[in-house]
Design a protein around this motif. Structure first.
Motif, PDB file in Angstrom:
ATOM      1  N   GLU A  81      36.980  35.025  49.895  1.00  0.00           N
ATOM      2  CA  GLU A  81      38.134  34.186  49.561  1.00  0.00           C
ATOM      3  C   GLU A  81      38.260  34.027  48.051  1.00  0.00           C
ATOM      4  O   GLU A  81      39.359  34.142  47.488  1.00  0.00           O
ATOM      5  CB  GLU A  81      37.968  32.818  50.230  1.00  0.00           C
ATOM      6  CG  GLU A  81      39.088  31.846  49.926  1.00  0.00           C
ATOM      7  CD  GLU A  81      38.784  30.447  50.439  1.00  0.00           C
ATOM      8  OE1 GLU A  81      39.634  29.924  51.186  1.00  0.00           O
ATOM      9  OE2 GLU A  81      37.732  29.879  50.099  1.00  0.00           O
ATOM     10  N   ASP A  82      37.138  33.792  47.390  1.00  0.00           N
ATOM     11  CA  ASP A  82      37.119  33.628  45.940  1.00  0.00           C
ATOM     12  C   ASP A  82      37.587  34.916  45.245  1.00  0.00           C
ATOM     13  O   ASP A  82      38.400  34.872  44.314  1.00  0.00           O
ATOM     14  CB  ASP A  82      35.698  33.254  45.488  1.00  0.00           C
ATOM     15  CG  ASP A  82      35.649  32.709  44.079  1.00  0.00           C
ATOM     16  OD1 ASP A  82      36.606  32.031  43.661  1.00  0.00           O
ATOM     17  OD2 ASP A  82      34.635  32.965  43.392  1.00  0.00           O
ATOM     18  N   MET A  83      37.090  36.053  45.711  1.00  0.00           N
ATOM     19  CA  MET A  83      37.497  37.334  45.133  1.00  0.00           C
ATOM     20  C   MET A  83      38.977  37.601  45.398  1.00  0.00           C
ATOM     21  O   MET A  83      39.686  38.116  44.526  1.00  0.00           O
ATOM     22  CB  MET A  83      36.643  38.479  45.679  1.00  0.00           C
ATOM     23  CG  MET A  83      35.198  38.424  45.225  1.00  0.00           C
ATOM     24  SD  MET A  83      35.010  38.419  43.427  1.00  0.00           S
ATOM     25  CE  MET A  83      35.662  40.013  43.018  1.00  0.00           C
ATOM     26  N   TYR A  84      39.466  37.247  46.561  1.00  0.00           N
ATOM     27  CA  TYR A  84      40.882  37.415  46.883  1.00  0.00           C
ATOM     28  C   TYR A  84      41.744  36.626  45.895  1.00  0.00           C
ATOM     29  O   TYR A  84      42.743  37.130  45.375  1.00  0.00           O
ATOM     30  CB  TYR A  84      41.164  36.962  48.321  1.00  0.00           C
ATOM     31  CG  TYR A  84      42.632  36.940  48.656  1.00  0.00           C
ATOM     32  CD1 TYR A  84      43.298  38.118  49.003  1.00  0.00           C
ATOM     33  CD2 TYR A  84      43.360  35.760  48.603  1.00  0.00           C
ATOM     34  CE1 TYR A  84      44.649  38.110  49.293  1.00  0.00           C
ATOM     35  CE2 TYR A  84      44.713  35.743  48.892  1.00  0.00           C
ATOM     36  CZ  TYR A  84      45.351  36.925  49.230  1.00  0.00           C
ATOM     37  OH  TYR A  84      46.694  36.906  49.502  1.00  0.00           O
ATOM     38  N   ILE A  87      41.565  38.326  42.373  1.00  0.00           N
ATOM     39  CA  ILE A  87      42.335  39.575  42.349  1.00  0.00           C
ATOM     40  C   ILE A  87      43.833  39.282  42.420  1.00  0.00           C
ATOM     41  O   ILE A  87      44.634  39.949  41.761  1.00  0.00           O
ATOM     42  CB  ILE A  87      41.893  40.520  43.488  1.00  0.00           C
ATOM     43  CG1 ILE A  87      40.468  41.027  43.240  1.00  0.00           C
ATOM     44  CG2 ILE A  87      42.857  41.678  43.673  1.00  0.00           C
ATOM     45  CD1 ILE A  87      40.282  41.836  41.974  1.00  0.00           C
ATOM     46  N   THR A  88      44.218  38.280  43.204  1.00  0.00           N
ATOM     47  CA  THR A  88      45.637  37.912  43.285  1.00  0.00           C
ATOM     48  C   THR A  88      46.131  37.439  41.926  1.00  0.00           C
ATOM     49  O   THR A  88      47.241  37.793  41.503  1.00  0.00           O
ATOM     50  CB  THR A  88      45.862  36.832  44.362  1.00  0.00           C
ATOM     51  OG1 THR A  88      45.443  37.370  45.622  1.00  0.00           O
ATOM     52  CG2 THR A  88      47.310  36.408  44.447  1.00  0.00           C
ATOM     53  N   ASP A  89      45.305  36.664  41.215  1.00  0.00           N
ATOM     54  CA  ASP A  89      45.666  36.236  39.860  1.00  0.00           C
ATOM     55  C   ASP A  89      45.816  37.441  38.933  1.00  0.00           C
ATOM     56  O   ASP A  89      46.759  37.520  38.139  1.00  0.00           O
ATOM     57  CB  ASP A  89      44.619  35.266  39.301  1.00  0.00           C
ATOM     58  CG  ASP A  89      44.641  33.911  39.993  1.00  0.00           C
ATOM     59  OD1 ASP A  89      45.639  33.596  40.679  1.00  0.00           O
ATOM     60  OD2 ASP A  89      43.647  33.167  39.860  1.00  0.00           O
ATOM     61  N   LYS A  90      44.882  38.395  39.020  1.00  0.00           N
ATOM     62  CA  LYS A  90      44.946  39.608  38.191  1.00  0.00           C
ATOM     63  C   LYS A  90      46.198  40.426  38.526  1.00  0.00           C
ATOM     64  O   LYS A  90      46.841  40.964  37.637  1.00  0.00           O
ATOM     65  CB  LYS A  90      43.700  40.471  38.395  1.00  0.00           C
ATOM     66  CG  LYS A  90      42.441  39.890  37.812  1.00  0.00           C
ATOM     67  CD  LYS A  90      42.432  40.103  36.329  1.00  0.00           C
ATOM     68  CE  LYS A  90      41.085  39.732  35.765  1.00  0.00           C
ATOM     69  NZ  LYS A  90      41.105  39.720  34.311  1.00  0.00           N
ATOM     70  N   LEU A  91      46.514  40.525  39.798  1.00  0.00           N
ATOM     71  CA  LEU A  91      47.699  41.270  40.221  1.00  0.00           C
ATOM     72  C   LEU A  91      48.956  40.619  39.661  1.00  0.00           C
ATOM     73  O   LEU A  91      49.848  41.305  39.147  1.00  0.00           O
ATOM     74  CB  LEU A  91      47.765  41.333  41.752  1.00  0.00           C
ATOM     75  CG  LEU A  91      48.989  42.005  42.368  1.00  0.00           C
ATOM     76  CD1 LEU A  91      49.097  43.450  41.925  1.00  0.00           C
ATOM     77  CD2 LEU A  91      48.925  41.914  43.888  1.00  0.00           C
ATOM     78  N   THR A  92      49.019  39.305  39.727  1.00  0.00           N
ATOM     79  CA  THR A  92      50.171  38.578  39.187  1.00  0.00           C
ATOM     80  C   THR A  92      50.293  38.827  37.686  1.00  0.00           C
ATOM     81  O   THR A  92      51.379  39.105  37.182  1.00  0.00           O
ATOM     82  CB  THR A  92      50.045  37.071  39.481  1.00  0.00           C
ATOM     83  OG1 THR A  92      49.926  36.892  40.888  1.00  0.00           O
ATOM     84  CG2 THR A  92      51.249  36.304  38.969  1.00  0.00           C
ATOM     85  N   ALA A 118      47.684  50.093  37.482  1.00  0.00           N
ATOM     86  CA  ALA A 118      46.944  48.821  37.461  1.00  0.00           C
ATOM     87  C   ALA A 118      47.398  47.932  38.619  1.00  0.00           C
ATOM     88  O   ALA A 118      46.565  47.339  39.316  1.00  0.00           O
ATOM     89  CB  ALA A 118      47.153  48.111  36.130  1.00  0.00           C
ATOM     90  N   VAL A 119      48.689  47.873  38.827  1.00  0.00           N
ATOM     91  CA  VAL A 119      49.219  47.047  39.922  1.00  0.00           C
ATOM     92  C   VAL A 119      48.725  47.579  41.257  1.00  0.00           C
ATOM     93  O   VAL A 119      48.294  46.819  42.128  1.00  0.00           O
ATOM     94  CB  VAL A 119      50.764  46.994  39.865  1.00  0.00           C
ATOM     95  CG1 VAL A 119      51.344  46.400  41.139  1.00  0.00           C
ATOM     96  CG2 VAL A 119      51.219  46.190  38.654  1.00  0.00           C
ATOM     97  N   GLU A 120      48.766  48.901  41.440  1.00  0.00           N
ATOM     98  CA  GLU A 120      48.299  49.500  42.701  1.00  0.00           C
ATOM     99  C   GLU A 120      46.814  49.244  42.921  1.00  0.00           C
ATOM    100  O   GLU A 120      46.385  48.971  44.039  1.00  0.00           O
ATOM    101  CB  GLU A 120      48.588  50.999  42.707  1.00  0.00           C
ATOM    102  CG  GLU A 120      50.051  51.328  42.898  1.00  0.00           C
ATOM    103  CD  GLU A 120      50.341  52.818  42.787  1.00  0.00           C
ATOM    104  OE1 GLU A 120      49.447  53.596  42.366  1.00  0.00           O
ATOM    105  OE2 GLU A 120      51.463  53.213  43.115  1.00  0.00           O
ATOM    106  N   LEU A 125      42.738  46.182  46.061  1.00  0.00           N
ATOM    107  CA  LEU A 125      41.611  45.242  46.118  1.00  0.00           C
ATOM    108  C   LEU A 125      42.004  43.943  46.817  1.00  0.00           C
ATOM    109  O   LEU A 125      41.235  43.381  47.593  1.00  0.00           O
ATOM    110  CB  LEU A 125      41.096  44.946  44.704  1.00  0.00           C
ATOM    111  CG  LEU A 125      40.334  46.081  44.032  1.00  0.00           C
ATOM    112  CD1 LEU A 125      40.089  45.759  42.564  1.00  0.00           C
ATOM    113  CD2 LEU A 125      39.025  46.349  44.746  1.00  0.00           C
ATOM    114  N   GLN A 126      43.215  43.486  46.545  1.00  0.00           N
ATOM    115  CA  GLN A 126      43.695  42.271  47.188  1.00  0.00           C
ATOM    116  C   GLN A 126      43.714  42.455  48.706  1.00  0.00           C
ATOM    117  O   GLN A 126      43.265  41.580  49.450  1.00  0.00           O
ATOM    118  CB  GLN A 126      45.092  41.924  46.669  1.00  0.00           C
ATOM    119  CG  GLN A 126      45.644  40.640  47.263  1.00  0.00           C
ATOM    120  CD  GLN A 126      47.109  40.447  46.963  1.00  0.00           C
ATOM    121  OE1 GLN A 126      47.892  41.386  47.023  1.00  0.00           O
ATOM    122  NE2 GLN A 126      47.485  39.215  46.648  1.00  0.00           N
ATOM    123  N   ASP A 127      44.211  43.589  49.153  1.00  0.00           N
ATOM    124  CA  ASP A 127      44.271  43.885  50.584  1.00  0.00           C
ATOM    125  C   ASP A 127      42.863  43.917  51.191  1.00  0.00           C
ATOM    126  O   ASP A 127      42.622  43.384  52.268  1.00  0.00           O
ATOM    127  CB  ASP A 127      44.990  45.214  50.817  1.00  0.00           C
ATOM    128  CG  ASP A 127      45.183  45.507  52.288  1.00  0.00           C
ATOM    129  OD1 ASP A 127      45.761  44.664  52.997  1.00  0.00           O
ATOM    130  OD2 ASP A 127      44.742  46.588  52.731  1.00  0.00           O
TER     131      ASP A 127
END
Length: 172
Positions: A81-84, A87-92, A118-120, A125-127
């Motif tokens: 959950e923490d990694m998700y 990674i979601t923050d990084k994706l944003t 980078a987005v992909e 990773l988010q997935d």
């Protein structure tokens, strides 16, 4: 495929099986009851993760489904959950800073492709972490569907011996 074995308490509440007292005692003795005397967050969790661990443990103990042996499974959920979230923050950030909606007058294909990669990467990773979270949440009863399988129905009212007793109790 046979239905999974249900706890004796659930069977009694449902009232669908008529068991003798000895059958009930035998089933009660044979059911696994989780020990809850040593539930601690594993040392490898960070302080914020340990705080999250304790909050979830409180809820799972209240449901009667958390045991000592579940600590590592819960820790894995919290890490995923923490990694998700990270990674979601990084994706944003990558989507906001990459300017994927480039002005066609100032279009640089190399810059665009780098940003897209980078987005992909972050989306993949988010997935991955989302799937880990979902699987762990289902195992631990943290998702809606998992909790629905855990719900113990409330005991039904016993019908009155005389069908008119119900009305007499209300009138009196």
């Amino acid at each position: 495929m046979p239905n999974p074995k249900q706890p004796i308490q659930l069977i009694q509440v449902k009232g669908k099986k008529h068991l003798t007292k000895s059958e009930i005692e035998e089933r009660t003795r044979s059911e696994v009851q989780p020990n809850t005397d040593n539930i601690k967050p594993p040392k490898y969790l960070t302080p914020p993760q340990k705080k999250r661990f304790r909050a979830i443990v409180k809820d799972l103990i209240a449901l009667g489904i958390m045991g000592n042996t579940d600590c590592d499974a819960l820790a894995r959920y919290i890490i995923a959950e923490d990694m998700y979230i990270k990674i979601t923050d990084k994706l944003t950030e990558a989507m906001e800073s990459s300017d994927l909606y480039l002005d066609m007058n100032d279009f640089d294909i190399d810059e665009y492709m780098g940003a897209l990669k980078a987005v992909e990467k972050y989306a993949g990773l988010q997935d991955k972490y989302f799937k880990q979270c979902r699987a762990a949440a289902n195992d631990l009863g943290l998702s809606i569907s998992a909790r629905c399988r855990l719900v113990v129905p409330k005991a039904q009212e016993k019908p009155p011996k005389n069908k008119f007793n119900k009305f007499q109790a209300q009138a009196g």
